[in-house]
Design a protein around this motif. Structure first.
Motif, PDB file in Angstrom:
ATOM      1  N   ASP A  68       0.825  -1.596   0.165  1.00  0.00           N
ATOM      2  CA  ASP A  68      -0.157  -0.062  -0.487  1.00  0.00           C
ATOM      3  C   ASP A  68       0.653   1.410   0.374  1.00  0.00           C
ATOM      4  OD1 ASP A  68      -1.979  -1.286  -0.164  1.00  0.00           O
ATOM      5  OD2 ASP A  68      -3.014  -1.449   1.664  1.00  0.00           O
ATOM      6  N   GLY A  69       0.079   2.125  -0.933  1.00  0.00           N
ATOM      7  CA  GLY A  69       1.229   3.118  -1.226  1.00  0.00           C
ATOM      8  C   GLY A  69       0.986   5.173  -0.552  1.00  0.00           C
ATOM      9  N   GLN A  70      -0.434   5.070   0.104  1.00  0.00           N
ATOM     10  CA  GLN A  70      -0.652   6.009   1.067  1.00  0.00           C
ATOM     11  C   GLN A  70      -1.613   7.128  -0.136  1.00  0.00           C
ATOM     12  OE1 GLN A  70       0.545   7.800   4.245  1.00  0.00           O
ATOM     13  NE2 GLN A  70       0.862   5.459   4.423  1.00  0.00           N
ATOM     14  N   ILE A  71      -2.383   8.036   0.629  1.00  0.00           N
ATOM     15  CA  ILE A  71      -2.722   8.706  -0.261  1.00  0.00           C
ATOM     16  C   ILE A  71      -2.144   9.763  -0.496  1.00  0.00           C
ATOM     17  CG2 ILE A  71      -3.807  10.019   1.789  1.00  0.00           C
ATOM     18  CD1 ILE A  71      -6.478  10.918   0.163  1.00  0.00           C
ATOM     19  N   PHE A  72      -1.109  10.437  -0.031  1.00  0.00           N
ATOM     20  CA  PHE A  72      -0.532  12.120  -0.319  1.00  0.00           C
ATOM     21  C   PHE A  72       1.226  12.250  -0.455  1.00  0.00           C
ATOM     22  CE2 PHE A  72      -3.651  14.159   2.429  1.00  0.00           C
ATOM     23  CZ  PHE A  72      -4.884  14.243   1.566  1.00  0.00           C
ATOM     24  N   GLN A  73       1.360  12.528  -2.105  1.00  0.00           N
ATOM     25  CA  GLN A  73       2.013  12.384  -2.420  1.00  0.00           C
ATOM     26  C   GLN A  73       3.497  12.486  -0.913  1.00  0.00           C
ATOM     27  OE1 GLN A  73       3.068  10.715  -5.032  1.00  0.00           O
ATOM     28  NE2 GLN A  73       0.965  10.826  -4.989  1.00  0.00           N
ATOM     29  N   ARG A  74       3.745  13.540  -0.514  1.00  0.00           N
ATOM     30  CA  ARG A  74       4.516  13.666   0.546  1.00  0.00           C
ATOM     31  C   ARG A  74       4.793  12.760   1.622  1.00  0.00           C
ATOM     32  NH1 ARG A  74      -0.312  16.822   1.915  1.00  0.00           N
ATOM     33  NH2 ARG A  74      -0.738  17.266   4.031  1.00  0.00           N
ATOM     34  N   PHE A  75       3.101  11.821   2.253  1.00  0.00           N
ATOM     35  CA  PHE A  75       4.072  11.014   2.688  1.00  0.00           C
ATOM     36  C   PHE A  75       4.305   9.779   2.079  1.00  0.00           C
ATOM     37  CE2 PHE A  75      -0.138  13.241   5.027  1.00  0.00           C
ATOM     38  CZ  PHE A  75       0.992  14.051   5.740  1.00  0.00           C
ATOM     39  N   ALA A  76       4.189   9.691   1.138  1.00  0.00           N
ATOM     40  CA  ALA A  76       4.943   8.559  -0.225  1.00  0.00           C
ATOM     41  C   ALA A  76       5.914   8.866   0.430  1.00  0.00           C
ATOM     42  CB  ALA A  76       3.741   8.718  -1.385  1.00  0.00           C
ATOM     43  N   ARG A  77       6.976  10.279  -0.367  1.00  0.00           N
ATOM     44  CA  ARG A  77       7.739  10.120   0.060  1.00  0.00           C
ATOM     45  C   ARG A  77       8.441   9.579   1.408  1.00  0.00           C
ATOM     46  NH1 ARG A  77       6.463  14.983  -2.781  1.00  0.00           N
ATOM     47  NH2 ARG A  77       5.931  16.325  -0.890  1.00  0.00           N
ATOM     48  N   GLU A  78       7.644  10.195   2.645  1.00  0.00           N
ATOM     49  CA  GLU A  78       8.098   9.222   3.878  1.00  0.00           C
ATOM     50  C   GLU A  78       8.267   8.048   3.404  1.00  0.00           C
ATOM     51  OE1 GLU A  78       8.107  13.460   6.998  1.00  0.00           O
ATOM     52  OE2 GLU A  78       6.593  11.305   7.289  1.00  0.00           O
ATOM     53  N   VAL A  79       8.022   7.125   3.171  1.00  0.00           N
ATOM     54  CA  VAL A  79       8.003   5.634   2.752  1.00  0.00           C
ATOM     55  C   VAL A  79       8.854   5.637   2.587  1.00  0.00           C
ATOM     56  CG1 VAL A  79       6.639   3.526   2.105  1.00  0.00           C
ATOM     57  CG2 VAL A  79       5.170   5.544   3.205  1.00  0.00           C
ATOM     58  N   GLY A  80       9.128   6.272   0.911  1.00  0.00           N
ATOM     59  CA  GLY A  80      10.396   6.126   0.168  1.00  0.00           C
ATOM     60  C   GLY A  80      11.655   6.329   0.683  1.00  0.00           C
ATOM     61  N   ASP A  81      12.031   7.434   1.756  1.00  0.00           N
ATOM     62  CA  ASP A  81      12.736   7.509   3.070  1.00  0.00           C
ATOM     63  C   ASP A  81      13.192   6.445   3.760  1.00  0.00           C
ATOM     64  OD1 ASP A  81      13.244   9.916   1.493  1.00  0.00           O
ATOM     65  OD2 ASP A  81      12.622  10.526   3.190  1.00  0.00           O
ATOM     66  N   LEU A  82      12.159   5.756   4.108  1.00  0.00           N
ATOM     67  CA  LEU A  82      12.539   4.475   4.867  1.00  0.00           C
ATOM     68  C   LEU A  82      12.463   2.867   4.201  1.00  0.00           C
ATOM     69  CD1 LEU A  82      11.895   3.209   7.486  1.00  0.00           C
ATOM     70  CD2 LEU A  82       8.933   2.688   7.073  1.00  0.00           C
ATOM     71  N   ILE A  83      12.167   3.015   2.874  1.00  0.00           N
ATOM     72  CA  ILE A  83      13.165   2.508   1.880  1.00  0.00           C
ATOM     73  C   ILE A  83      14.550   2.108   1.819  1.00  0.00           C
ATOM     74  CG2 ILE A  83      12.646   1.115   0.066  1.00  0.00           C
ATOM     75  CD1 ILE A  83       9.462   1.993   0.273  1.00  0.00           C
TER      76      ILE A  83
END
Length: 276
Positions: free
Chosen positions: A42-57
């Motif tokens: 699952d990939g979030q609704i807002f892009q700014r939080f998807a970017r935080e997921v990307g940082d975690l990855i």
């Protein structure tokens, strides 16, 4: 980081659950960290939080085996625009039924959400390019059980169970005992039947932790409270002709549930004012 990360540590797998703040609807992205790879769900609704997921990855420093989408609602797939651009070549996998829905309707739904929330919503739909077939699969020595449930919170939902770890990712099928559920379609009876099946599965597999679609993980003891909520929501729907009447009826019968914004937003979809 605005969001927070909960990590469940088990032999052979760590499970990282990223949850954004309230403004991101507490949508969870779950990362299964195996010995040699990551599976990101699952990939979030807002892009700014998807970017935080990307940082975690990136911090985990392991290759992504694939992205996985549990169901066809945009709060779970909008963020894949950023994630698939940031990690090119990684497949996005979903149930065939979920993929077919997105091909038909996904872009239109994103366009509506952009009208509501602006440019934080993905501009372009990412269509899943891999299919998940329900069944059991061993990945890097860890058993995964993939199941499909229909006519509940969404038309089709994928759950991911790790029987040996006592953990199941149940997405939006289950919520916290004090949460409003996302009753975006009148599938009340079907959803209750699904929860009864999940309750049997928790006993069969000895599950202790249920990773939900929004907010903190719960235990099997949350299931009766979810069923109670759906029965109350069904009664409210039967007696209500309009969205605001439904909201008032649910609030009156379930006064301790929160947040109110979830109930209000769900009612707009339940009564056909916006698409799920």
């Amino acid at each position: 980081m605005q969001g927070k990360v909960e990590t469940l540590e088990h032999p052979d797998v760590k499970i990282h659950i990223y949850t954004p703040p309230d403004e991101g609807f507490l949508v969870n992205t779950t990362i299964f960290e195996l010995a040699d790879r990551l599976i990101v769900v699952d990939g979030q609704i807002f892009q700014r939080f998807a970017r935080e997921v990307g940082d975690l990855i990136e911090d985990l420093r392991k290759p992504i085996d694939r992205f996985v989408l549990t169901h066809n609602h945009p709060d779970h797939y909008s963020g894949f625009e950023h994630l698939t651009q940031r990690f090119p070549g990684v497949q996005l996998a979903a149930l065939t039924s979920v993929r077919d829905y997105l091909v038909r309707t996904g872009q239109k739904v994103l366009d509506v959400r952009r009208g509501l929330f602006g440019e934080e919503i993905a501009k372009q739909l990412v269509v899943p390019d891999a299919v998940i077939v329900p069944g059991e699969l061993v990945i890097s020595g860890v058993r995964f059980l993939f199941q499909e449930f229909t006519d509940a919170e969404a038309e089709h939902t994928l759950t991911i169970t790790l029987p040996d770890q006592g953990v199941a990712l149940v997405s939006d099928l289950v919520g916290g005992t004090g949460d409003h559920l996302f009753t975006v379609q009148p599938h009340f009876d079907g959803w209750i039947a699904v929860l009864e099946k999940i309750r049997l599965d928790t006993a069969r597999h000895g599950l202790k932790t249920l990773i939900v679609g929004h907010g903190a993980s719960v235990g099997p003891d949350a299931l009766p409270a979810n069923i109670e909520y759906l029965k109350a929501a069904k009664a409210a729907y039967v007696s209500s002709a309009k969205a605001d009447e439904f909201v008032a009826a649910v609030s009156a019968s379930m006064p301790g549930r929160a947040p109110e914004a979830w109930l209000n937003f769900s009612s707009q979809m339940l009564y056909g004012h916006i698409a799920p």
